[in-house]
Design a protein around this motif. Structure first.
Motif, mmCIF file in Angstrom:
data_model
loop_
_atom_site.group_PDB
_atom_site.id
_atom_site.type_symbol
_atom_site.label_atom_id
_atom_site.label_comp_id
_atom_site.label_asym_id
_atom_site.label_seq_id
_atom_site.Cartn_x
_atom_site.Cartn_y
_atom_site.Cartn_z
ATOM 1 N N SER A 171 0.891 -8.514 13.719
ATOM 2 C CA SER A 171 0.081 -7.473 13.899
ATOM 3 C C SER A 171 -0.216 -6.690 12.768
ATOM 4 N N PHE A 172 -1.545 -6.298 12.447
ATOM 5 C CA PHE A 172 -1.720 -5.549 11.183
ATOM 6 C C PHE A 172 -1.348 -3.993 11.648
ATOM 7 N N SER A 173 -0.633 -3.438 10.895
ATOM 8 C CA SER A 173 -0.095 -1.964 11.201
ATOM 9 C C SER A 173 -0.122 -1.418 9.914
ATOM 10 N N LEU A 174 -0.657 -1.666 8.800
ATOM 11 C CA LEU A 174 -0.888 -0.762 7.582
ATOM 12 C C LEU A 174 -1.946 0.273 7.622
ATOM 13 N N ALA A 175 -1.498 1.548 7.328
ATOM 14 C CA ALA A 175 -2.412 2.437 7.578
ATOM 15 C C ALA A 175 -2.860 3.189 6.229
ATOM 16 N N PRO A 176 -4.088 3.606 5.967
ATOM 17 C CA PRO A 176 -4.469 4.126 4.821
ATOM 18 C C PRO A 176 -3.503 5.234 4.091
ATOM 19 N N VAL A 177 -2.905 6.113 4.942
ATOM 20 C CA VAL A 177 -1.903 7.103 4.549
ATOM 21 C C VAL A 177 -0.722 6.445 3.805
ATOM 22 N N GLN A 178 -0.346 5.244 4.318
ATOM 23 C CA GLN A 178 0.694 4.683 3.909
ATOM 24 C C GLN A 178 0.796 4.237 2.135
ATOM 25 N N ILE A 179 -0.587 3.838 1.809
ATOM 26 C CA ILE A 179 -0.824 3.294 0.704
ATOM 27 C C ILE A 179 -1.732 4.287 -0.296
ATOM 28 N N THR A 180 -1.878 5.518 0.113
ATOM 29 C CA THR A 180 -2.518 6.664 -0.788
ATOM 30 C C THR A 180 -1.838 6.728 -2.073
ATOM 31 N N PRO A 181 -0.556 6.934 -1.889
ATOM 32 C CA PRO A 181 0.078 6.909 -3.214
ATOM 33 C C PRO A 181 0.139 5.661 -4.404
ATOM 34 N N ILE A 182 0.012 4.533 -3.593
ATOM 35 C CA ILE A 182 -0.287 3.370 -4.415
ATOM 36 C C ILE A 182 -1.626 3.219 -4.959
ATOM 37 N N ILE A 183 -2.376 3.789 -4.243
ATOM 38 C CA ILE A 183 -3.872 3.547 -4.691
ATOM 39 C C ILE A 183 -4.204 4.783 -6.060
ATOM 40 N N THR A 184 -3.686 5.780 -5.746
ATOM 41 C CA THR A 184 -3.863 6.581 -6.969
ATOM 42 C C THR A 184 -3.023 6.131 -8.193
#
Length: 234
Positions: A171-184
């Protein structure tokens, strides 16, 4: 004529019932997708009773171009010139069930499980590969264009299937808030010389993030997307 060439020509002629056509030319084409080399066989068919034609002119009305994969024999491209009827194809592909059923037969794949609709605008339909409804990369891209009465006008498949069902699903459970630091971390600002003053700009490194956000993967594999020559170019 090489046995493979003869076999592929017969396959195309029989599959699309090109009894009223004559083979004008054929050739093999090599292309690299995601580090893998693919070979295709391209053919151009003229109507038997076509009018006067010279090499300097465009193909005569009624010409059909068909390309197939040399290994799987699956069709990767159909291009019609003018008002052409291919009797082995459905007469009207505007109905979604008819269209997806024909695609499943051509691709040997299941709709909504291995490929899905990406875009529909007027007579243009675009599909992409997926895994149970989730788009895949790298994958393939399918394009269909229909005539006003719903007949196939153009069909192409670009790329290769990305995954198979041997891969586990979850099941897909990755949320945008989790990857925000990685994106920046992927954003890089820089300045470049302009006509009158320096230009401030930024670039973004495209990556994939793992399900538990602990790993990142490059958008393209440098080992397969480029070749280091270590030579000075002059």
């Amino acid at each position: 004529m090489h046995p493979l060439t003869k076999d592929l020509i017969s396959h195309i002629q029989d599959k699309y019932q090109l009894n009223d056509y004559v083979l004008h030319e054929s050739f093999y084409h090599r292309e690299k997708f995601h580090g893998e080399t693919q070979y295709s066989f391209e053919t151009c068919w003229f109507p038997i009773n076509h009018g006067p034609w010279s090499e300097d002119e465009s193909y005569p009305d009624g010409t059909i171009e068909i390309q197939v994969d040399t290994v799987t024999r699956r069709t990767t491209s159909i291009n019609k010139h003018g008002d052409v009827t291919i009797y082995s194809l459905p007469e009207d592909l505007r109905d979604s069930d008819t269209q997806t059923s024909w695609l499943e037969q051509e691709l040997g794949m299941t709709f909504d499980q291995e490929f899905m609709l990406l875009k529909h605008q007027d007579s243009l339909y675009q599909y992409v590969s997926c895994q149970n409804g989730i788009r895949l990369f790298p994958g393939f891209f399918i394009s269909l264009e229909l005539t006003d009465d719903g007949a196939l006008d153009f069909f192409s498949v670009y790329g290769t299937p990305a995954l198979s069902n041997k891969y586990p699903t979850e099941s897909f459970s990755l949320a945008p808030v989790q990857i925000t630091p990685i994106i920046t971390e992927q954003i890089r600002f820089f300045s470049a010389p302009g006509d009158q003053q320096r230009i401030q700009a930024h670039t973004i490194e495209e990556i994939f993030v793992s399900q538990n956000d602990s790993l990142t993967y490059p958008f393209s594999d440098p080992d397969t997307s480029s070749v280091a020559m270590n030579e000075i170019v002059t």
